[in-house]
Write an enzyme that holds these catalytic residues in place. Sequence first.
Site, PDB file in Angstrom:
ATOM      1  N   ARG A  45      -4.496   0.612  -1.449  1.00  0.00           N
ATOM      2  CA  ARG A  45      -3.903  -0.721  -1.582  1.00  0.00           C
ATOM      3  C   ARG A  45      -3.585  -1.046  -3.031  1.00  0.00           C
ATOM      4  NH1 ARG A  45      -8.215  -2.639   1.440  1.00  0.00           N
ATOM      5  NH2 ARG A  45      -7.628  -2.189   3.567  1.00  0.00           N
ATOM      6  N   HIS A  88       4.706   0.320   0.552  1.00  0.00           N
ATOM      7  CA  HIS A  88       5.235  -0.409   1.688  1.00  0.00           C
ATOM      8  C   HIS A  88       4.300  -1.522   2.142  1.00  0.00           C
ATOM      9  CE1 HIS A  88       2.659   2.679   3.408  1.00  0.00           C
ATOM     10  NE2 HIS A  88       2.539   1.930   4.498  1.00  0.00           N
ATOM     11  N   HIS A 116       0.346   5.778   1.109  1.00  0.00           N
ATOM     12  CA  HIS A 116      -0.523   6.844   1.621  1.00  0.00           C
ATOM     13  C   HIS A 116      -0.294   8.093   0.772  1.00  0.00           C
ATOM     14  CE1 HIS A 116      -1.054   4.178   4.943  1.00  0.00           C
ATOM     15  NE2 HIS A 116       0.225   4.221   5.245  1.00  0.00           N
ATOM     16  N   GLN A 142       0.818  -1.215   0.000  1.00  0.00           N
ATOM     17  CA  GLN A 142       0.000   0.000   0.000  1.00  0.00           C
ATOM     18  C   GLN A 142       0.844   1.254   0.000  1.00  0.00           C
ATOM     19  OE1 GLN A 142      -0.807   0.770   4.529  1.00  0.00           O
ATOM     20  NE2 GLN A 142      -1.651  -1.231   4.033  1.00  0.00           N
TER      21      GLN A 142
END
Length: 707
Positions: free
Chosen positions: A580, A560, A488, A486
Site C-alpha cells: 500500500r 492502482h 503488487h 497499491q
Amino acid sequence: MTLTLHFAKTIVTGYGPKIDDGVLLEEGGNIVLVTRSDDEVLRSYLRDPSVNQVHHGASTLIPGFLDIHTHGALGHDFIHPDPEQLKNVAKFFAGEGTTTFLASLMAKPRHIEREFLEVYGKMDVPEDGARWIGIHNEGPFLNLKFKAMMEAEGIRKIVKGEIDDDVQLTKNKLRMVTVAPESDGIEAFIEECHHHQVAVMFAHTDATAQQTLHALAAGGDGFTHLYNAMTQHTHRNPGAVTAALLEGDSFCELITDGFHIDPLVVKLTYQILGSRRLICITDANPAKGMGDGEFVFGGVECVNVGRKALTKDTGRIAGSTIGMIDAFKNILEFTGCPIEEAVEMTSVNPAKLLKLDKIGGLKPGKFADFTVLDERYDVVSTYREGKKVFQRETERKLYKILPVFNYRIWGGNRLKEKYGYVSDLPNIGECYNVIAMKGHLDCTVEATGQKLSDFFTAHRDLFKSGTDEMPVRTAMANPVIPMSIQLHPDDAYAMKHEGKKGKPDGVYFIEGEGTMVLGHTAKTNEEFKAKVDAKAFDELVRVIPVKAGDFVDVPYGTLHAFGGGVTLIEFTQNADLTYRLYDYDRIDPITKNRRTLHIRQVLDNIRIPNDDTRPVELHPFEKEGVVQTVFHDEPGVYTAGKLEIQNEGTFRLDEFYFLTVLEGNGKIDDQEFKAGETWFVPCEYPSIKITGKSCIAYVTYRREGKI
Ligand SMILES: [Zn+2]
Ligand SMILES: [Zn+2]
C-alpha cells in the site's frame, strides 16, 4: 472360461512398436492375443455375444509395472513383516500402476534377519492389489564404508550357506540380493544364489572397476540403484559405475526421481546403455503416500519434505517418495525415449532379470497384468490377471464452490443485494468466489464438504495444473469509497522478500460507472519519490474512467486503486501480496488502526514511467451459441474471460476451470445455476451445455510447458 476384449487407443506391449487402435484378448487371467482392432482374427470374437468387451476410450494400455526395489508405503516398512500391512501396501501400489513388486529389506543382524525371513516364508500373496512375489534383501553382505543409511550392526562378511538357509526360511520367496562385489567368496556366493534362482545385484560397495568386472564375469546380474552407494566413474580411479557402463549385459537399476540421479546423468546413462539394460525403480521409503512429515525407516529417523526424503541427523537421502508411474513419466521426460522403451524399463527388463516367464510385457501366455493411462499418462485403472485391482475414484462432474466473505473498510453491500449472499459481517466488501489458501481464506466444495485447498490436494487428477497449490483465484468487490492506492510485486521480488508469489491482477467491471487509479504521471524515480514525500497523491496518480463491461489489466508494479460506485470481479494467481502506498489516512472503524503502508516496497517495484494506461481492448467472438470474450491469457499465471449466452450454447476447455455467474440463471448440463454462484469444472471434461440467458466469468490456468 470367459473371454474379454480390452480396446484402447494405443497398446504398448514392450515387444516391438506400439499398436494403434489396439485390442487385448484375455482369458482366465492370461493374455490370448494383442492386435489391431481391425484384425480379421477378431471377427469371430466380436460376433460372439459371450465375449465381454471393455472399451478404455482414448487411453494407452501398457504392461503393469514391476517394482523390484521398494521398502514400503503408507507408514509400513517391509522390514517389519505384517500380512495386513502388506495387503494395504499392495493395494496402494496398484494405484500407481504397479502389478508386481518385491519387498526390499535392509541389512539386519542375523538373528533378526532370520526371524523376519521366516515370517515372510509363511505369508500368503495378497489376492487384491499388486502381486507380491517375494523379497529383495538389500544386504547383509555389503561394504561398511558405503552402508548409506543402513545399520552398521547389520552388515557382515559373506557366510557360506546363508542363502541356502534364507531360501528355505522364505520358502523360495527370496528373489534378489544386493551384495558388495569385492566381498571375499563372491564367486561361490553368486553360484549359491543362482542355484536358487536368486538374482545378484551389486551396490553399497567400495569395489574398483576391476573387482566389479571380475564379479560380473563370475555371473553377477547387475547393479542396485546405479550411482548410489558405490564407487563412481572417475578417470584415474574407475569404480563400480565404470564397470556397469562398460560391461555388456548386466542390468542397472535407476532411481528416476530426478533427485537421486540428476536427470542429465539419467539421460547420458540411457544413451550409453540403451533401454535394454535399464530398470526403473522407486527405492521408495515407507512414508510414501503419507505427505510431508517424520517417519522411521529401517530404524533411522527420517523426514519427508516436498518430494525429498532425508535422514534427520545427517540429511542423507532416505529413499524416494515416487511411485512407478512417476518413474515411468520421468524416464520419458529425462531421456526423451519412446514409450515402447519406457515400458521395457518398467516391466520387461525387471521380469527378465528375475527370470519370470508369466510377467513382463504383454504377449500371449503372459498374465493379463496391465495399466490403463489417460492422455496425460495418469493411471485410470490397473488389472492383475484380467481382474481390475484399481480404478481411479474421483468423479468427474461439476462441483459447486461456496464463497468466503470479507468485511472491508471501503466496502458496501451491493454484493449482498445483487447475489443474495448471506453474512453477519457489516458489509461484504469482498467475496472470494475461488480461493484456496490453506488455513487462511479457503472456499468450500459443497458436495464433499472439503476446503478447496484440500480438495485440490486430494484430487489432483481433476486439476492437473502441475502446481503444488491451486494456481488461480477470483474475488468480487464492491467499493463504495476508494480502495487504498497499491501495487503488487512480481514473483521474483515477492519470493525473495516475502517467500510468496506476486499477484498480477485483472479486473472486470460488472456494473456501475466511476473512476479508478491506474498508473501515475511521474517521469522519473526522483519525481515519484518527491511527490510521495509531499503526499501530493492527487497530482501523482493517474485517474481513468471505467464502466460496466470494461476489463483492466494490472501488471506487476502498476499503481492502482478502484474508486466507489462499481461492482467488479478480480482474477489473479493464488496469491495475496499487496503493497500500500496511500490509504487516505483512514482509521479502520473495527480495528481502530490505520492500515500499514509499504512505501519502500512500492518504490522498489513501481514501473516508471507508467502513464499510458487504459482498459484493455476486447474482441468478443461467437462460437457454438456462446459469445466469448478473453480478458487475459498468460500461461503460468492465469487465463480469464466471460461467456454470454442468449438461449443455449456449448463451451469446452482442456484445462480445469471455474465459472462464476455474473448475471442471469439457467442450467449447465442438468445442473441449475443462478447469479452469484461458482462452479468447478474438472480438466478434460467434455463440452458443457449452458441454457438460459446469462453472463458467466471463467478463470483457468494453462501450464507453461505442457507435457
Ligand atoms: Zn541402497
Ligand atoms: Zn533400497
